[in-house]
Design an enzyme around this catalytic site. Structure first.
Site, PDB file in Angstrom:
ATOM      1  N   TYR A   1      -8.921  -9.446   3.192  1.00  9.16           N
ATOM      2  CA  TYR A   1     -10.004  -8.583   3.685  1.00  9.16           C
ATOM      3  C   TYR A   1     -10.855  -7.998   2.569  1.00  9.16           C
ATOM      4  O   TYR A   1     -11.971  -7.555   2.787  1.00  9.16           O
ATOM      5  CB  TYR A   1      -9.475  -7.460   4.598  1.00  9.16           C
ATOM      6  N   GLU A   2     -10.320  -8.015   1.347  1.00 10.55           N
ATOM      7  CA  GLU A   2     -11.110  -7.496   0.229  1.00 10.55           C
ATOM      8  C   GLU A   2     -12.208  -8.476  -0.183  1.00 10.55           C
ATOM      9  O   GLU A   2     -13.062  -8.134  -0.995  1.00 10.55           O
ATOM     10  CB  GLU A   2     -10.190  -7.224  -0.971  1.00 10.55           C
TER      11      GLU A   2
ATOM     12  N   HIS B   1      -5.713  -8.847  -1.056  1.00  9.61           N
ATOM     13  CA  HIS B   1      -5.820  -9.052   0.387  1.00  9.61           C
ATOM     14  C   HIS B   1      -7.052  -9.882   0.702  1.00  9.61           C
ATOM     15  O   HIS B   1      -8.105  -9.720   0.073  1.00  9.61           O
ATOM     16  CB  HIS B   1      -5.966  -7.711   1.119  1.00  9.61           C
TER      17      HIS B   1
ATOM     18  N   HIS C   1      -3.646   0.694  -4.628  1.00 10.77           N
ATOM     19  CA  HIS C   1      -3.170  -0.497  -5.341  1.00 10.77           C
ATOM     20  C   HIS C   1      -3.615  -0.412  -6.792  1.00 10.77           C
ATOM     21  O   HIS C   1      -4.795  -0.514  -7.089  1.00 10.77           O
ATOM     22  CB  HIS C   1      -3.748  -1.767  -4.716  1.00 10.77           C
TER      23      HIS C   1
ATOM     24  N   SER D   1       0.818  -1.214   0.000  1.00 13.03           N
ATOM     25  CA  SER D   1       0.000   0.000   0.000  1.00 13.03           C
ATOM     26  C   SER D   1       0.849   1.259   0.000  1.00 13.03           C
ATOM     27  O   SER D   1       1.712   1.439   0.855  1.00 13.03           O
ATOM     28  CB  SER D   1      -0.880   0.058   1.256  1.00 13.03           C
TER      29      SER D   1
ATOM     30  N   ALA E   1       2.866  -2.031   4.030  1.00 17.13           N
ATOM     31  CA  ALA E   1       2.682  -0.952   4.992  1.00 17.13           C
ATOM     32  C   ALA E   1       2.310  -1.647   6.293  1.00 17.13           C
ATOM     33  O   ALA E   1       1.534  -2.610   6.282  1.00 17.13           O
ATOM     34  CB  ALA E   1       1.548  -0.038   4.536  1.00 17.13           C
TER      35      ALA E   1
ATOM     36  N   ASN F   1       2.477   4.018  10.428  1.00 16.74           N
ATOM     37  CA  ASN F   1       1.821   4.584  11.617  1.00 16.74           C
ATOM     38  C   ASN F   1       2.251   3.761  12.818  1.00 16.74           C
ATOM     39  O   ASN F   1       2.718   2.639  12.651  1.00 16.74           O
ATOM     40  CB  ASN F   1       0.287   4.479  11.454  1.00 16.74           C
TER      41      ASN F   1
ATOM     42  N   HIS G   1      -6.472   5.489   7.419  1.00 21.88           N
ATOM     43  CA  HIS G   1      -5.931   4.876   6.194  1.00 21.88           C
ATOM     44  C   HIS G   1      -5.255   5.913   5.300  1.00 21.88           C
ATOM     45  O   HIS G   1      -4.227   5.628   4.681  1.00 21.88           O
ATOM     46  CB  HIS G   1      -7.037   4.142   5.430  1.00 21.88           C
TER      47      HIS G   1
ATOM     48  N   MET H   1      -1.564  -6.639   7.333  1.00 22.39           N
ATOM     49  CA  MET H   1      -2.655  -7.489   6.831  1.00 22.39           C
ATOM     50  C   MET H   1      -2.271  -8.262   5.568  1.00 22.39           C
ATOM     51  O   MET H   1      -3.147  -8.618   4.771  1.00 22.39           O
ATOM     52  CB  MET H   1      -3.880  -6.620   6.539  1.00 22.39           C
ATOM     53  N   SER H   2      -0.991  -8.481   5.371  1.00 20.41           N
ATOM     54  CA  SER H   2      -0.576  -9.155   4.123  1.00 20.41           C
ATOM     55  C   SER H   2       0.710  -9.926   4.336  1.00 20.41           C
ATOM     56  O   SER H   2       1.050 -10.299   5.454  1.00 20.41           O
ATOM     57  CB  SER H   2      -0.360  -8.093   3.040  1.00 20.41           C
TER      58      SER H   2
HETATM   59  N1  HPA Z   1      -2.321  -2.398  11.577  1.00 19.84           N
HETATM   60  C1  HPA Z   1      -2.517  -3.298  10.588  1.00 19.84           C
HETATM   61  N2  HPA Z   1      -2.168  -3.101   9.340  1.00 19.84           N
HETATM   62  C2  HPA Z   1      -1.604  -1.919   9.017  1.00 19.84           C
HETATM   63  C3  HPA Z   1      -1.374  -0.932   9.985  1.00 19.84           C
HETATM   64  C4  HPA Z   1      -1.750  -1.184  11.330  1.00 19.84           C
HETATM   65  O1  HPA Z   1      -1.583  -0.364  12.242  1.00 19.84           O
HETATM   66  N3  HPA Z   1      -0.795   0.101   9.331  1.00 19.84           N
HETATM   67  C5  HPA Z   1      -0.677  -0.244   8.015  1.00 19.84           C
HETATM   68  N4  HPA Z   1      -1.159  -1.487   7.826  1.00 19.84           N
END
Ligand code: HPA
Length: 281
Positions: A91-92, A89, A67, A36, A119, A241, A253, A217-218
């Protein structure tokens, strides 16, 4: 004559690999998955050809913001590589088969080294927003293993060893190259959850206690599948972050994407130096 759609995974991956080969004469040995906000790296490859995922049989389509959803075949320092601008992903809504299909295709295409980027949220206090973290190991907390189901020995063994998912030699290369250009790159453990909600502070405390330094998440399903096929893996997280509860502010996000864009240059510089060195080892 049009080829009939193959039914098993290996044949489907081989079919996709043939379509890709028809568009690129070079023997691609290095694969790259851009996470990302990090996709722009592929825009600057030399002699590049871009294949939208929709043109590759068997690929699903990427939907999430940030993406682009295409495979870029090009070179860095004359070394041919295949870069995924965007990944699939869980989650998608994709199933695990869609998530890992591109890695199967890259493996069948002849890629021997795979660089996975993402990310991630930082848990370890020595990480800051904008830091890069070298993944030294992972925690699979996605509640599933992408190798579940019948095993095809053409890919790899039923029970693959995961004692060194992230290649030690590759880690050394990344550390050395980062040092050479003055980029701080620390090793850390990446924990993968499915998302799409970010974690709760209590979950982050649990992950910390479990030894995680970053969360995302990946990456983990792709790394497992790559190792199943004997590919060597390098993983780099961009800390976009600090994880939930670490700082007194919510996770957004848009900020995740913005931080990815902010570190783009240093991230690209590191990749440009590291990628060509992954072919010879
Ligand atoms: N948590 C999960 N996935 C992420 C985060 C996070 O804080 N930041 C970017 N992808």
């Amino acid at each position: 004559m049009e080829e009939l759609a193959p039914t098993n995974l290996y044949e489907r991956a081989a079919h996709a690999a043939r379509v890709i080969r028809a568009r690129c004469k070079d023997e691609v040995r290095v694969g790259l998955v851009l996470g990302s906000g990090l996709g722009a790296f592929a825009d600057d490859l030399e002699d590049s050809v871009a294949l939208p995922y929709a043109e590759i049989p068997g690929f699903a389509r990427s939907t999430v913001e940030g993406h682009a959803g295409r495979l870029v075949l090009g070179k860095v320092d004359g070394v041919p590589l295949a870069a995924m601008q965007g990944r699939f992903h869980y989650y998608e809504g994709y199933d695990w088969g869609d998530v890992i299909f591109p890695v199967r295709v890259l493996g069948v295409l002849g890629v021997r080294a795979l660089v996975l980027t993402n990310a991630a949220g930082g848990l370890n206090n020595s990480l800051k927003q904008g830091s890069l973290m070298l993944i030294s190991d992972h925690l699979n907390l996605m509640g599933a293993n992408p190798l579940r189901g019948a095993n095809d020995e053409r890919f790899g063994p039923r029970f693959p060893d995961l004692s060194e998912v992230y290649d030690k030699e590759f880690q050394e290369i990344a550390i050395q190259e980062a040092r050479a250009i003055g980029i701080e790159l620390r090793r850390g453990i990446y924990a993968a959850l499915t998302g799409p909600s970010y974690e709760t502070p209590a979950e982050i405390r649990m992950l910390r206690a479990a030894g995680a330094d970053a969360v995302g998440m990946s990456t983990v399903p792709e790394a497992i599948v790559a190792r199943h096929m004997g590919l060597k893996v390098l993983g780099i997280s961009c800390i976009t972050n600090m994880a939930a509860g670490v700082l007194d502010k919510p996770i957004d996000h848009a900020e995740v994407i913005k931080t990815g864009a902010r570190v783009r240059e240093k991230f690209a510089e590191l990749l440009r130096r590291v990628l060509p060195k992954l072919v010879t080892t």
